[in-house]
Design a protein around this motif. Structure first.
Motif, PDB file in Angstrom:
ATOM      1  N   VAL A  51      -6.361   4.038  13.530  1.00 24.66           N
ATOM      2  CA  VAL A  51      -5.216   3.553  12.767  1.00 24.66           C
ATOM      3  C   VAL A  51      -5.635   3.515  11.303  1.00 24.66           C
TER       4      VAL A  51
ATOM      5  N   GLN B 237      -4.145   2.448   7.471  1.00 16.91           N
ATOM      6  CA  GLN B 237      -3.080   1.723   6.769  1.00 16.91           C
ATOM      7  C   GLN B 237      -3.305   1.827   5.272  1.00 16.91           C
TER       8      GLN B 237
ATOM      9  N   THR C 153      -1.385   0.259   1.726  1.00 15.80           N
ATOM     10  CA  THR C 153      -0.333  -0.580   1.164  1.00 15.80           C
ATOM     11  C   THR C 153      -0.275  -0.371  -0.341  1.00 15.80           C
TER      12      THR C 153
ATOM     13  N   LEU D 294      -1.886   9.387   3.082  1.00 15.11           N
ATOM     14  CA  LEU D 294      -2.614   9.113   4.317  1.00 15.11           C
ATOM     15  C   LEU D 294      -3.468  10.340   4.596  1.00 15.11           C
TER      16      LEU D 294
ATOM     17  N   CYS E 279       6.450   4.093   7.910  1.00 11.44           N
ATOM     18  CA  CYS E 279       6.509   3.636   6.517  1.00 11.44           C
ATOM     19  C   CYS E 279       7.586   2.584   6.367  1.00 11.44           C
TER      20      CYS E 279
ATOM     21  N   ASN F  73       9.921   6.273  10.934  1.00 14.64           N
ATOM     22  CA  ASN F  73       8.756   6.740  11.678  1.00 14.64           C
ATOM     23  C   ASN F  73       8.972   8.182  12.120  1.00 14.64           C
TER      24      ASN F  73
ATOM     25  N   SER G 220       4.270  -0.204   2.778  1.00 12.19           N
ATOM     26  CA  SER G 220       3.252  -0.141   3.815  1.00 12.19           C
ATOM     27  C   SER G 220       3.379   1.183   4.557  1.00 12.19           C
TER      28      SER G 220
ATOM     29  N   HIS H 243       1.476   3.568   7.635  1.00 15.37           N
ATOM     30  CA  HIS H 243       0.515   3.574   8.736  1.00 15.37           C
ATOM     31  C   HIS H 243       0.484   4.955   9.379  1.00 15.37           C
TER      32      HIS H 243
ATOM     33  N   ILE I 214      -1.114   6.455  13.008  1.00 12.79           N
ATOM     34  CA  ILE I 214      -1.791   6.159  14.266  1.00 12.79           C
ATOM     35  C   ILE I 214      -2.052   7.483  14.966  1.00 12.79           C
TER      36      ILE I 214
END
Length: 160
Positions: A19, A21, A23, A44, A59, A107, A152, A154, A156
């Motif tokens: 994962v 992350q 920010t 990312l 996001c 997403n 934010s 992310h 995964i």
């Protein structure tokens, strides 16, 4: 490490590999006139564990625009647009207000089929001429349209 179940299956498929992350707390503005532009958020960056890995991109961010318009967004994997029907992954439509803001969540599940390094980024394109986009804040300084947000992002990675 995969778990071996009694029926002979394993937990390899679907396990979370990592994962990541990012920010972004700072307020920013972007004044643009047509075309796609990189949003002022961190990228990312990842090197897939396997060519069969899948990536869930998540996001959430706040933005504001002055004027009745629409703002389109898209994900980019390196130089390729992903998840886009006709160039746009998702859009936020205007309201009847001249100064408006939105908090957006999105997403997308990507299957890049590579083990080479990947950079994911978000791009934006306001509709209709020159526009200023206010990131993590709104244009107005008071009232209900005044807000501060935290962006934010992310990633995964799943085994597939």
């Amino acid at each position: 490490m995969a778990i071996q179940y009694g029926d002979g299956t394993t937990s390899s498929t679907g396990r979370i590999i990592r994962v990541i992350q990012q920010t972004h707390n700072s307020e920013a503005t972007s004044t643009v006139n047509g075309g796609w532009h990189n949003a002022p958020f961190p990228t990312l960056n990842v090197t897939p564990e396997s060519s069969s890995s899948k990536f869930l991109l998540l996001c959430s961010f706040g933005f504001g625009i002055y004027g009745r318009t629409t703002c389109s967004f898209r994900w980019r994997r390196n130089s390729t647009t992903i998840g886009a029907g006709s160039d746009c992954t998702f859009a936020v439509a205007a309201t009847s207000n001249d100064s408006w803001r939105a908090v957006v969540s999105h997403n997308y599940l990507d299957a890049p089929n590579t083990t080479s390094s990947i950079v994911y980024r978000l791009q934006f394109q306001p509709f209709s001429g020159s526009r200023t986009v206010y990131w993590n804040n709104s244009r107005s300084g008071n009232g209900v349209d005044d807000f501060n947000a935290r962006a934010s992002f992310h990633l995964i990675e799943f085994a597939s």
